[in-house]
Design an enzyme around this catalytic site. Structure first.
Site, PDB file in Angstrom:
ATOM      1  N   TRP A 187       6.693  -1.064  -4.716  1.00  0.00           N
ATOM      2  CA  TRP A 187       6.255  -2.342  -3.902  1.00  0.00           C
ATOM      3  C   TRP A 187       5.784  -2.678  -5.157  1.00  0.00           C
ATOM      4  O   TRP A 187       4.729  -2.441  -5.068  1.00  0.00           O
ATOM      5  CB  TRP A 187       5.771  -1.757  -2.159  1.00  0.00           C
ATOM      6  N   GLU A 228      11.180  -0.882  -1.911  1.00  0.00           N
ATOM      7  CA  GLU A 228      10.109  -1.382  -0.708  1.00  0.00           C
ATOM      8  C   GLU A 228      10.593  -3.073  -0.721  1.00  0.00           C
ATOM      9  O   GLU A 228      10.062  -3.346  -1.395  1.00  0.00           O
ATOM     10  CB  GLU A 228       9.069  -0.794  -0.200  1.00  0.00           C
ATOM     11  N   LYS A 230      10.674  -6.588   1.857  1.00  0.00           N
ATOM     12  CA  LYS A 230       9.437  -7.371   2.538  1.00  0.00           C
ATOM     13  C   LYS A 230      10.270  -8.823   2.591  1.00  0.00           C
ATOM     14  O   LYS A 230      10.319  -9.443   1.798  1.00  0.00           O
ATOM     15  CB  LYS A 230       8.092  -7.270   1.493  1.00  0.00           C
ATOM     16  N   ASP A 261      10.602  -0.253   5.439  1.00  0.00           N
ATOM     17  CA  ASP A 261       9.157  -0.612   5.991  1.00  0.00           C
ATOM     18  C   ASP A 261       9.364  -1.190   7.760  1.00  0.00           C
ATOM     19  O   ASP A 261       9.735  -2.350   7.696  1.00  0.00           O
ATOM     20  CB  ASP A 261       8.241  -1.491   5.480  1.00  0.00           C
ATOM     21  N   HIS A 264       8.342  -5.120   7.740  1.00  0.00           N
ATOM     22  CA  HIS A 264       8.777  -5.840   7.047  1.00  0.00           C
ATOM     23  C   HIS A 264       9.916  -7.060   7.567  1.00  0.00           C
ATOM     24  O   HIS A 264      10.915  -6.870   6.182  1.00  0.00           O
ATOM     25  CB  HIS A 264       8.767  -5.040   5.772  1.00  0.00           C
ATOM     26  N   HIS A 288       9.490   3.560   5.971  1.00  0.00           N
ATOM     27  CA  HIS A 288       7.895   3.527   6.194  1.00  0.00           C
ATOM     28  C   HIS A 288       7.693   3.189   7.365  1.00  0.00           C
ATOM     29  O   HIS A 288       8.517   1.851   7.999  1.00  0.00           O
ATOM     30  CB  HIS A 288       7.130   1.727   4.930  1.00  0.00           C
ATOM     31  N   ASP A 296       3.085  -8.121  10.266  1.00  0.00           N
ATOM     32  CA  ASP A 296       3.065  -6.614   8.929  1.00  0.00           C
ATOM     33  C   ASP A 296       1.252  -6.474   9.215  1.00  0.00           C
ATOM     34  O   ASP A 296       1.265  -5.811   8.324  1.00  0.00           O
ATOM     35  CB  ASP A 296       3.565  -7.498   8.010  1.00  0.00           C
ATOM     36  N   ASP A 298       0.540  -3.702  10.007  1.00  0.00           N
ATOM     37  CA  ASP A 298       0.062  -1.743  10.036  1.00  0.00           C
ATOM     38  C   ASP A 298      -0.543  -1.606  10.611  1.00  0.00           C
ATOM     39  O   ASP A 298      -1.696  -0.683  10.098  1.00  0.00           O
ATOM     40  CB  ASP A 298      -0.335  -1.638   8.063  1.00  0.00           C
ATOM     41  N   ASP A 328       3.355   4.267   7.362  1.00  0.00           N
ATOM     42  CA  ASP A 328       3.000   3.484   6.008  1.00  0.00           C
ATOM     43  C   ASP A 328       2.303   2.359   7.450  1.00  0.00           C
ATOM     44  O   ASP A 328       2.157   1.311   7.596  1.00  0.00           O
ATOM     45  CB  ASP A 328       3.594   2.465   5.362  1.00  0.00           C
TER      46      ASP A 328
END
Ligand code: RNT
Ligand code: ZN
Length: 421
Positions: A187, A228, A230, A261, A264, A288, A296, A298, A328
């Site tokens: 990434w 990955e 995004k 992810d 993302h 992820h 995003d 997380d 993640d």
């Protein structure tokens, strides 16, 4: 009745309820035990790593200042061991380049090699853990422009190409040593704050740079490459070089894994519907698993509709052998061991719920055109005694049931985390 007898009776009653809709609970439990979930080491220290005291960059942010974060590899391993002791089922650990752990003078990122991860490999082997790996293309002076592999300066690109190249070797060394392929996930944060005049050239450079990164042929039994995508990052709101379309095309053309992810994509987009479509084009995927809240962000993975829908798709597509499940997220505002445990237990709980779906019945109702019956059954499944089956799984795996693990984390916080400076 004793506690033990009560627990047993509750599980037996739950098993009978699932049996009544044609679900084999024992089969679900034995599948569940063997699906590896790859924990992300970076929840343990807010993506800081041990390389420098520099700030986290790359358009990602760990907010919060809960005391007790791991400051050394030994502390991180101790925290991970505490987390693993509270997690039922098979696990892996995903490391980032900034977590290299070695004696002697620091080497630059583009000179990292397997020896710098030998302690992690030995530790993983002793615990029967597989490892996954990630080059760290952020939190570095040569990433300060917000561009790495797509940077206009060939010298900057070359540095990051060397880093990814070395990272794949580290992944392969981990895979070889542990007898299970490491997924090395690339990434990069590359993007721009404001609207670029040229969206094409950086992407063209990224193709060339990635091809250079992947030039060395490595045995897929040791290392698997993933890329990955995004949507945007902080300070890179207007353009992301490695978008989903970019990497989907790249990975399809070059035989790489796509990493999806959960944070993302656009906020109303979820991963669940992507799984069946992607699996038709890619033999393997990396996930992820994360939780975006408005962006995003997380957040710690919660047992919510998105997570359940995602795990259902993995089971419905019979894809548990083809999809590598990684986590993640990074929440610095709460106890970090608890963050690992909550998110990982939730991911596996959702997998259990998926394995307990009355698949045959639902397919029959759908085929017969009984769509009201399908909806009724899907909705009624939501109040089935999932928790009893989960707790039985925990007991068989010798880890605490729900309600019993948090006191252990609190004690660990008192005895270990609170003592850290
Ligand atoms: C960033 C990506 C990436 C990182 C980790 C630390 O948006 O999701 O996977 O979170 O590599
Ligand atoms: Zn990610």
């Amino acid at each position: 009745m004793s506690n033990k007898e009560l627990e047993h009776a509750a599980f037996e009653a739950a098993r009978a309820r699932y049996q009544a809709v044609g679900v084999d609970v024992e089969a679900a439990l034995s599948t569940l035990a063997n699906v590896p979930i790859s924990l992300h080491c970076w929840q343990g220290d807010d993506v800081a790593g041990f390389e420098s005291q520099g700030a986290l960059t790359g358009g990602i942010a760990a907010t919060g200042n809960h005391p007790g974060k791991a400051r050394t590899a030994d502390e991180l391993r101790a925290d991970l061991e505490q987390a693993f002791a509270l997690l039922p089922g098979a696990h892996r650990l995903s490391l980032h380049a900034i977590y290299a752990d070695y004696d002697g003078p620091r080497v630059p990122r583009d000179e990292l090699e397997p020896a710098h991860f030998q302690r992690w490999i030995d530790w993983a082997r002793a615990r029967g853990l597989g490892l996954d790996y990630n080059p760290t293309c952020f939190s570095h002076p040569l990433a300060a422009d917000g561009l790495t592999l797509s940077h206009p300066d060939p010298a900057v690109r070359a540095f990051w190409i060397r880093h990814v190249h070395g990272s794949r070797r580290i992944g392969a060394a981990m895979g070889r040593a542990l007898g299970t392929a490491a997924v090395t996930n690339v990434w990069i944060p590359d993007g721009t704050k404001d609207t670029p005049a040229d969206r094409l050239a950086p992407r063209q450079r990224l193709i060339e740079a990635l091809d250079a990164c992947f030039e060395e042929a490595l045995d897929p039994a040791h290392n698997l490459d993933a890329v990955e995508s995004k949507l945007f990052g902080i300070g890179a709101e207007s353009y992301t070089v490695g978008s989903h379309e970019f990497y989907m095309g790249y990975a399809a053309a070059r035989g790489k894994l796509v990493c999806l992810d959960a944070g993302h994509f656009h906020p109303t987009e979820t991963l669940a519907d992507k799984i069946s479509a992607m699996l038709l084009w890619f033999p393997e995927l990396l996930l992820h698993v994360s939780r975006g809240v408005r962006w995003d962000s997380d957040h710690v993975v919660a047992f919510n509709d998105d997570l359940q829908a995602l795990m259902l798709e993995l089971v419905r597509c019979d894809a548990l052998q083809r999809v590598h499940i990684g986590l993640d997220y990074f929440d610095a505002s709460i106890n970090r061991v608890a963050a690992w445990v909550i998110g990982t237990r939730n991911a596996r709980k959702a997998l259990l719920a998926a394995l307990l779906e009355p698949r045959r019945l639902l397919l029959d109702l759908e085929a017969a055109g009984d769509l009201a019956g399908r909806l009724a059954l899907m909705e009624e499944m939501k109040l089935m005694p999932l928790g009893e089956v989960w707790n039985e799984f925990c007991r068989r795996q010798n880890v605490p049931v729900d309600g019993a693990w948090m006191p252990i984390v609190r004690a660990y916080e008192k005895q270990v985390l609170a003592v850290r400076g």
